[in-house]
Every structure is written in structure tokens, then in C-alpha cells.
Design an enzyme around this catalytic site. Structure first.
Site, PDB file in Angstrom:
ATOM      1  N   ASP A   1       0.864  -1.183   0.000  1.00 31.67           N
ATOM      2  CA  ASP A   1       0.000   0.000   0.000  1.00 31.67           C
ATOM      3  C   ASP A   1       0.899   1.230   0.000  1.00 31.67           C
ATOM      4  O   ASP A   1       1.523   1.558   1.010  1.00 31.67           O
ATOM      5  CB  ASP A   1      -0.903   0.007   1.235  1.00 31.67           C
ATOM      6  CG  ASP A   1      -1.995  -1.055   1.184  1.00 31.67           C
ATOM      7  OD1 ASP A   1      -1.795  -2.087   0.503  1.00 31.67           O
ATOM      8  OD2 ASP A   1      -3.037  -0.858   1.825  1.00 31.67           O
TER       9      ASP A   1
ATOM     10  N   LYS B   1      -7.006   3.268  -3.416  1.00 32.62           N
ATOM     11  CA  LYS B   1      -7.439   3.265  -2.020  1.00 32.62           C
ATOM     12  C   LYS B   1      -7.661   4.702  -1.564  1.00 32.62           C
ATOM     13  O   LYS B   1      -6.908   5.601  -1.943  1.00 32.62           O
ATOM     14  CB  LYS B   1      -6.357   2.577  -1.179  1.00 32.62           C
ATOM     15  CG  LYS B   1      -6.547   2.606   0.330  1.00 32.62           C
ATOM     16  CD  LYS B   1      -5.384   1.879   1.016  1.00 32.62           C
ATOM     17  CE  LYS B   1      -5.407   2.060   2.534  1.00 32.62           C
ATOM     18  NZ  LYS B   1      -4.254   1.390   3.181  1.00 32.62           N
TER      19      LYS B   1
ATOM     20  N   LYS C   1     -10.326   0.083  -2.460  1.00 36.53           N
ATOM     21  CA  LYS C   1     -10.207  -0.098  -1.012  1.00 36.53           C
ATOM     22  C   LYS C   1     -10.532   1.201  -0.278  1.00 36.53           C
ATOM     23  O   LYS C   1      -9.731   2.130  -0.283  1.00 36.53           O
ATOM     24  CB  LYS C   1      -8.791  -0.558  -0.647  1.00 36.53           C
ATOM     25  CG  LYS C   1      -8.567  -0.744   0.868  1.00 36.53           C
ATOM     26  CD  LYS C   1      -7.160  -1.235   1.166  1.00 36.53           C
ATOM     27  CE  LYS C   1      -6.872  -1.283   2.665  1.00 36.53           C
ATOM     28  NZ  LYS C   1      -5.510  -1.767   2.965  1.00 36.53           N
TER      29      LYS C   1
END
Length: 337
Positions: free
Chosen positions: A174, A237, A273
Site C-alpha cells: 500500500d 485506495k 479499497k
């Protein structure tokens, strides 16, 4: 407890623990600045759409239990605190492998099903600890890298951090983008940065954290989403969870429509996400409804949908216990780590 069978083919969790890395990577494309610059977002229409969602979409009883079980399989169970320790990470991994108590699963008619969370998400320091604790469970380890959460470390150090996390066994990374590139409209710099991160990840899947609460406008969110996907992000995300404003339904709708536009043009399915502030079971249902409405049933699976959360799992387990017993228990009866 009375047994309550939860049979909903559309939402039943997969029986296999191998839930990731089973679809083609996003190879990206050349930066199309005309597409980026032409992108617009109708703010009032977006706000009306998300405001009407809770009144138009609802599920009850067995159907709600099925949706919540599906949500469990999409959670990136997360600990990103300054006081994290190896023992806390190990406890979190144990919970990820058995996220819902066996007696509750039995009462739901789900005994024997392999239900785990989608991943464990930790700082680089704890990647090796998590990999060892998860063993052959099939649950991937995601590392937050690139100077999380601000993303302001020197660029070469951010790339080295990605490489170190992959070397320690992280199969998902991430990353956090440099918000300055978005706020100044330097889309070429954002594209090149993301491409370097993607290359450093190797075989590990990469989730691009936009930190949407820092990007000021939904138009910026849409443009940043497109640029990161063009540069090879496998997921986009919302947030680090450390910004003043994290995941919202308006930001979600904007990002989902960017994903749909990218899919229509390239044929590549990008994951989504939301992260930060999603702590109640009733809230996660709205994200699931929006995913299905905008992108379709396939985007409810953990290879295309993740939820960054720490306390959400405890509330889902609590709601499932209420479903089978009719009584609410205290949150401390459902520890996550």
C-alpha cells in the site's frame, strides 16, 4: 443457539483461502493527459446519489448476515500504531485466520467453511512477523510503504522501503502518493512516481493510497485515480486513515466511476479499497451496495474489494451474534488483537 442457515449464492464467502493474485496484473498504459484534463465530477449529482443510497438499499436478517460475512472476507485487518509490537501483530494474525467465532459460524450453518479476512496490513517492521504467524493460511500480508502516512520521505528511500517489504514476504504494498503532485496538477510527476513504485513491487500487488481528504475536490480525486491506474496500480485506495477526512461515500462513488471508465477503455479490472473511519457494520453495507450498483457482483470479492479497518470486524461479529441469539454482547467479547 438455534441454527440459522445463511444461503445466499450471490454473497457467500469463497471456501478457498487463496483469495488474491488470481487475476491479471494491471500493466498500465501511456499517460493520456487529454483524458485526465477532460475529467469532470458533478458534485451535486454525486451528493444526491449517495444521500439516497441508505433509503433505497437495505438487507435484513439472513441476507444481512450473508452480506456481513462477505465483508469479513474483504477486510484488510490493520494495525498501524506507534505502539505496535510483534505480539500484537501475532494476535491480529490469529484473529485474521479465525475472524468469526466458531459457535457463531455453526449457528449460521457455515461450519466447515474457510472464512478469513482478506489480508493483514502492517508497517514494514512487522512484515516478517506477520508472514511467519500466518504460515500457510493463504492470507496475504500488505505493507504500508513509501513513507506512510505523509509520503514525504526522500523518493529513493520510499522505493527501497517497497523493495525491503517485498523481500520480507509482503505480497501487497500500500503506497502513498505525493499529494503535492495532485494539488499542483503535475500529472506527469504523479504518473512517473507511480510507475516507479509499481516496478519496485515486482510480483506484489500495489494499492495506491490517494489520501482523498487532502486532495480538496472530487475532480482531483477522479484525476488522481485515473493517473494511478494508467501507471499500473492494481487497487486504488481512499486514505491512510490518518487524515482529517478519510473514506466517504461521495469519494467512493467518484473512484468507482473512474474504475469503470478505466475498465471500459482498457478491459482491466482495478480493485477498490476504502479505509479510515469504517467501524460499524451498517456503514460497510453501504459501501458494498455502492460497489455492486456501480461495478457489479464481481467487485464484491476480495481480489477486487478490500476494506481497511481495525475495529470493524468486532462490530460485524457482534451483529452476527445478535442475529443468531437475539442479544447484543459487549464489544470486549470480540477482541481483534
Amino acid at each position: 443457539m438455534e441454527t440459522v442457515a445463511v444461503h445466499n449464492a450471490a454473497n457467500a464467502p469463497s471456501q478457498s483461502p487463496e483469495r488474491t493474485h488470481n487475476r491479471p496484473r494491471n500493466a498500465g498504459m501511456e499517460l493520456d493527459l487529454s483524458w485526465v484534463l477532460d475529467t469532470r465530477v458533478n458534485l451535486s449529482a454525486t451528493e444526491r446519489r449517495v444521500a439516497s443510497l441508505p433509503g433505497r438499499r437495505t438487507v435484513k436478517k439472513d441476507a444481512q448476515a450473508a452480506w456481513l460475512l462477505k465483508a469479513v472476507t474483504c477486510i484488510d485487518l490493520t494495525t498501524l500504531n506507534g505502539d505496535d509490537t510483534p505480539e500484537r501483530v501475532k494476535r491480529l494474525c490469529a484473529k485474521a485466520m479465525n475472524p468469526v467465532r466458531a459457535d457463531i459460524l455453526d449457528s449460521l450453518g457455515m461450519s466447515g467453511r474457510s472464512i478469513t479476512t482478506g489480508a493483514i496490513c502492517v508497517y514494514h517492521r512487522f512484515v516478517a512477523t506477520a508472514v511467519e504467524a500466518l504460515g500457510d493460511s493463504g492470507i496475504p500480508v500488505a505493507a504500508v510503504s513509501t513513507g506512510f502516512p505523509a509520503g514525504l520521505s526522500p523518493h529513493h528511500l520510499k522505493v527501497k522501503e517497497i523493495e525491503a517489504s517485498v523481500a520480507d514476504g509482503a505480497s501487497e504494498i500500500d503506497i502513498v502518493i505525493t499529494r503535492e503532485h495532485v494539488l499542483t496538477g503535475n500529472w506527469t510527476a504523479l504518473y512517473e512516481e507511480m510507475k516507479e513504485y509499481r516496478a519496485a513491487c515486482g510480483d506484489a500487488h500495489v494499492k495506491a493510497i490517494l489520501a482523498t481528504g487532502d486532495l480538496k475536490t472530487l475532480r482531483n480525486v477522479a484525476k488522481a485515480s485515473l493517473v494511478c491506474m494508467m501507471a499500473g496500480a492494481d487497487f486504488i485506495k481512499t486514505s491512510t486513515g490518518k487524515e482529517g477526512v478519510n473514506a466517504t461515500l461521495a469519494v467512493t462513488l467518484t473512484m468507482l466511476r473512474a474504475i469503470r471508465a478505466y475498465y471500459e477503455r482498457t478491459g482491466i479490472k482495478i480493485g477498490y479499497k476504502p479505509a479510515g473511519g469504517i467501524s460499524a457494520a451498517k456503514d460497510v453495507l453501504n459501501y458494498q451496495f455502492l460497489m455492486k450498483d456501480e461495478l457489479g457482483r464481481e467487485w464484491l470479492e476480495p481480489d477486487l474489494f478490500r476494506i481497511g479497518a481495525s475495529s470493524l470486524l468486532a462490530d460485524i461479529e457482534r451483529q452476527l451474534e445478535h442475529h443468531v441469539t437475539g442479544a447484543y454482547s459487549a464489544l470486549n467479547r470480540h477482541p481483534i488483537g
